[in-house]
Write a protein that holds these residues in place. Structure first.
Motif, PDB file in Angstrom:
ATOM      1  N   LYS A 173      -2.125  14.833   7.647  1.00 16.91           N
ATOM      2  CA  LYS A 173      -0.983  13.923   7.738  1.00 16.91           C
ATOM      3  C   LYS A 173      -0.702  13.167   6.452  1.00 16.91           C
ATOM      4  O   LYS A 173       0.317  12.508   6.341  1.00 16.91           O
ATOM      5  CB  LYS A 173      -1.215  12.910   8.861  1.00 16.91           C
ATOM      6  N   GLY A 174      -1.637  13.227   5.484  1.00 21.57           N
ATOM      7  CA  GLY A 174      -1.437  12.447   4.273  1.00 21.57           C
ATOM      8  C   GLY A 174      -2.213  12.972   3.086  1.00 21.57           C
ATOM      9  O   GLY A 174      -3.144  13.756   3.234  1.00 21.57           O
ATOM     10  N   HIS A 175      -1.796  12.523   1.919  1.00 23.08           N
ATOM     11  CA  HIS A 175      -2.506  12.804   0.668  1.00 23.08           C
ATOM     12  C   HIS A 175      -3.130  11.508   0.178  1.00 23.08           C
ATOM     13  O   HIS A 175      -2.462  10.473   0.144  1.00 23.08           O
ATOM     14  CB  HIS A 175      -1.556  13.311  -0.415  1.00 23.08           C
ATOM     15  N   VAL A 176      -4.391  11.598  -0.201  1.00 28.24           N
ATOM     16  CA  VAL A 176      -5.106  10.444  -0.735  1.00 28.24           C
ATOM     17  C   VAL A 176      -5.448  10.724  -2.191  1.00 28.24           C
ATOM     18  O   VAL A 176      -6.045  11.760  -2.503  1.00 28.24           O
ATOM     19  CB  VAL A 176      -6.395  10.158   0.078  1.00 28.24           C
ATOM     20  N   GLN A 177      -5.051   9.822  -3.058  1.00 29.82           N
ATOM     21  CA  GLN A 177      -5.377   9.943  -4.476  1.00 29.82           C
ATOM     22  C   GLN A 177      -6.670   9.171  -4.723  1.00 29.82           C
ATOM     23  O   GLN A 177      -6.733   7.960  -4.498  1.00 29.82           O
ATOM     24  CB  GLN A 177      -4.259   9.378  -5.339  1.00 29.82           C
ATOM     25  N   ILE A 178      -7.700   9.882  -5.176  1.00 26.65           N
ATOM     26  CA  ILE A 178      -8.974   9.246  -5.512  1.00 26.65           C
ATOM     27  C   ILE A 178      -8.992   9.039  -7.022  1.00 26.65           C
ATOM     28  O   ILE A 178      -8.677   9.953  -7.791  1.00 26.65           O
ATOM     29  CB  ILE A 178     -10.168  10.098  -5.045  1.00 26.65           C
ATOM     30  N   TYR A 179      -9.342   7.830  -7.429  1.00 28.58           N
ATOM     31  CA  TYR A 179      -9.342   7.482  -8.844  1.00 28.58           C
ATOM     32  C   TYR A 179     -10.552   6.611  -9.145  1.00 28.58           C
ATOM     33  O   TYR A 179     -11.158   6.033  -8.242  1.00 28.58           O
ATOM     34  CB  TYR A 179      -8.040   6.775  -9.239  1.00 28.58           C
ATOM     35  N   LYS A 180     -10.865   6.528 -10.424  1.00 33.78           N
ATOM     36  CA  LYS A 180     -11.991   5.725 -10.880  1.00 33.78           C
ATOM     37  C   LYS A 180     -11.467   4.451 -11.509  1.00 33.78           C
ATOM     38  O   LYS A 180     -10.531   4.478 -12.298  1.00 33.78           O
ATOM     39  CB  LYS A 180     -12.819   6.514 -11.892  1.00 33.78           C
ATOM     40  N   GLN A 181     -12.095   3.348 -11.149  1.00 30.40           N
ATOM     41  CA  GLN A 181     -11.755   2.058 -11.753  1.00 30.40           C
ATOM     42  C   GLN A 181     -13.076   1.381 -12.076  1.00 30.40           C
ATOM     43  O   GLN A 181     -13.861   1.090 -11.175  1.00 30.40           O
ATOM     44  CB  GLN A 181     -10.933   1.227 -10.775  1.00 30.40           C
ATOM     45  N   GLY A 182     -13.297   1.156 -13.364  1.00 30.08           N
ATOM     46  CA  GLY A 182     -14.608   0.664 -13.772  1.00 30.08           C
ATOM     47  C   GLY A 182     -15.633   1.752 -13.492  1.00 30.08           C
ATOM     48  O   GLY A 182     -15.422   2.899 -13.825  1.00 30.08           O
ATOM     49  N   GLY A 183     -16.712   1.404 -12.841  1.00 28.44           N
ATOM     50  CA  GLY A 183     -17.737   2.399 -12.516  1.00 28.44           C
ATOM     51  C   GLY A 183     -17.701   2.874 -11.083  1.00 28.44           C
ATOM     52  O   GLY A 183     -18.598   3.576 -10.642  1.00 28.44           O
ATOM     53  N   THR A 184     -16.649   2.502 -10.323  1.00 29.92           N
ATOM     54  CA  THR A 184     -16.581   2.889  -8.921  1.00 29.92           C
ATOM     55  C   THR A 184     -15.290   3.654  -8.628  1.00 29.92           C
ATOM     56  O   THR A 184     -14.361   3.658  -9.429  1.00 29.92           O
ATOM     57  CB  THR A 184     -16.690   1.667  -7.986  1.00 29.92           C
ATOM     58  N   TYR A 185     -15.257   4.269  -7.451  1.00 28.67           N
ATOM     59  CA  TYR A 185     -14.153   5.146  -7.064  1.00 28.67           C
ATOM     60  C   TYR A 185     -13.407   4.558  -5.872  1.00 28.67           C
ATOM     61  O   TYR A 185     -14.007   3.974  -4.975  1.00 28.67           O
ATOM     62  CB  TYR A 185     -14.687   6.544  -6.745  1.00 28.67           C
ATOM     63  N   PHE A 186     -12.086   4.760  -5.897  1.00 25.27           N
ATOM     64  CA  PHE A 186     -11.190   4.221  -4.889  1.00 25.27           C
ATOM     65  C   PHE A 186     -10.223   5.313  -4.460  1.00 25.27           C
ATOM     66  O   PHE A 186     -10.068   6.314  -5.151  1.00 25.27           O
ATOM     67  CB  PHE A 186     -10.385   3.049  -5.466  1.00 25.27           C
ATOM     68  N   GLY A 187      -9.539   5.089  -3.342  1.00 26.59           N
ATOM     69  CA  GLY A 187      -8.526   6.032  -2.892  1.00 26.59           C
ATOM     70  C   GLY A 187      -7.363   5.315  -2.252  1.00 26.59           C
ATOM     71  O   GLY A 187      -7.548   4.314  -1.558  1.00 26.59           O
ATOM     72  N   LYS A 188      -6.156   5.820  -2.507  1.00 25.58           N
ATOM     73  CA  LYS A 188      -4.971   5.232  -1.888  1.00 25.58           C
ATOM     74  C   LYS A 188      -4.098   6.339  -1.316  1.00 25.58           C
ATOM     75  O   LYS A 188      -4.110   7.474  -1.795  1.00 25.58           O
ATOM     76  CB  LYS A 188      -4.192   4.364  -2.869  1.00 25.58           C
ATOM     77  N   LEU A 189      -3.362   5.997  -0.282  1.00 28.14           N
ATOM     78  CA  LEU A 189      -2.478   6.932   0.401  1.00 28.14           C
ATOM     79  C   LEU A 189      -1.206   7.096  -0.428  1.00 28.14           C
ATOM     80  O   LEU A 189      -0.461   6.128  -0.613  1.00 28.14           O
ATOM     81  CB  LEU A 189      -2.156   6.390   1.794  1.00 28.14           C
ATOM     82  N   VAL A 190      -0.961   8.299  -0.948  1.00 30.45           N
ATOM     83  CA  VAL A 190       0.186   8.504  -1.839  1.00 30.45           C
ATOM     84  C   VAL A 190       1.277   9.394  -1.245  1.00 30.45           C
ATOM     85  O   VAL A 190       2.343   9.543  -1.828  1.00 30.45           O
ATOM     86  CB  VAL A 190      -0.261   9.068  -3.208  1.00 30.45           C
ATOM     87  N   TRP A 191       1.017  10.001  -0.090  1.00 29.02           N
ATOM     88  CA  TRP A 191       2.020  10.847   0.562  1.00 29.02           C
ATOM     89  C   TRP A 191       1.761  10.854   2.055  1.00 29.02           C
ATOM     90  O   TRP A 191       0.600  10.884   2.481  1.00 29.02           O
ATOM     91  CB  TRP A 191       1.940  12.269   0.007  1.00 29.02           C
ATOM     92  N   LEU A 192       2.820  10.804   2.835  1.00 31.44           N
ATOM     93  CA  LEU A 192       2.729  10.898   4.290  1.00 31.44           C
ATOM     94  C   LEU A 192       3.638  12.015   4.779  1.00 31.44           C
ATOM     95  O   LEU A 192       4.784  12.135   4.319  1.00 31.44           O
ATOM     96  CB  LEU A 192       3.172   9.586   4.951  1.00 31.44           C
ATOM     97  N   GLY A 193       3.157  12.796   5.720  1.00 34.08           N
ATOM     98  CA  GLY A 193       3.986  13.840   6.320  1.00 34.08           C
ATOM     99  C   GLY A 193       5.185  13.243   7.036  1.00 34.08           C
ATOM    100  O   GLY A 193       6.277  13.805   7.017  1.00 34.08           O
ATOM    101  N   GLN A 194       4.982  12.086   7.678  1.00 33.24           N
ATOM    102  CA  GLN A 194       6.059  11.355   8.330  1.00 33.24           C
ATOM    103  C   GLN A 194       6.073   9.935   7.759  1.00 33.24           C
ATOM    104  O   GLN A 194       5.459   9.027   8.324  1.00 33.24           O
ATOM    105  CB  GLN A 194       5.850  11.314   9.839  1.00 33.24           C
ATOM    106  N   PRO A 195       6.750   9.740   6.639  1.00 37.51           N
ATOM    107  CA  PRO A 195       6.713   8.434   5.981  1.00 37.51           C
ATOM    108  C   PRO A 195       7.474   7.338   6.722  1.00 37.51           C
ATOM    109  O   PRO A 195       7.198   6.160   6.537  1.00 37.51           O
ATOM    110  CB  PRO A 195       7.341   8.699   4.619  1.00 37.51           C
ATOM    111  N   ASN A 196       8.415   7.726   7.575  1.00 39.91           N
ATOM    112  CA  ASN A 196       9.224   6.730   8.279  1.00 39.91           C
ATOM    113  C   ASN A 196       8.929   6.738   9.775  1.00 39.91           C
ATOM    114  O   ASN A 196       8.629   7.785  10.357  1.00 39.91           O
ATOM    115  CB  ASN A 196      10.717   6.977   8.047  1.00 39.91           C
TER     116      ASN A 196
END
Length: 149
Positions: free
Chosen positions: A39-62
């Protein structure tokens, strides 16, 4: 002497390009992933020495009823229920343990409004096992995520 002078720019370029590449594989998880529910795409990224993820795409955004962007309606904190799901942080504070394992992180599930302990295992360059759990890893659920190209 002329050969050395001609090669110097190429050597400098090579050193510059490889200087910032992680040699231990810790950044192999960085990228965009299709989650296990598809149902979604999660972008995993590094910030400092740790890793995070945010929802960047939804199959049904509305929202189907209102036509407005979907929000975090199931959050246990009523003050957060109006925040948009798109670009919302879902994962945070993962650290690389070595051996293709990232642990000690947290993952938020907008489908039930709860946060879980989490660890990730990179099975291969395009397959990520994401295990959310309560307490110990034994009491949890694993989803298979696939890399978005």
């Amino acid at each position: 002497m002329k050969v050395t002078r001609r090669m110097l720019p190429f050597i400098a370029l090579f050193v510059g390009l490889t200087a910032f590449v992680s040699s231990d594989g810790s950044d192999a998880v960085v990228g965009t992933w299709l989650n296990g529910t598809k149902k979604g795409h999660v972008q995993i990224y590094k910030q400092g020495g740790t890793y995070f993820g945010k929802l960047v795409w939804l199959g049904q955004p509305n929202d189907a009823d209102t036509g407005k962007p979907r929000t975090d309606t199931k959050n246990v904190d009523p003050s957060k229920r109006s925040r948009p799901l798109l670009n919302m942080p879902l994962m945070y504070n993962f650290r690389y343990d070595g051996g293709n394992v990232w642990s000690d992180g947290k993952i938020y599930n907008p489908e039930d409004g709860k946060e879980y302990n989490c660890k990730m295992i990179l099975e291969n360059p395009n397959t990520l096992l994401v295990r959310g759990y309560v307490g110990i890893s034994l009491f949890g659920k694993t989803q298979t995520w696939t890399r978005v190209k």
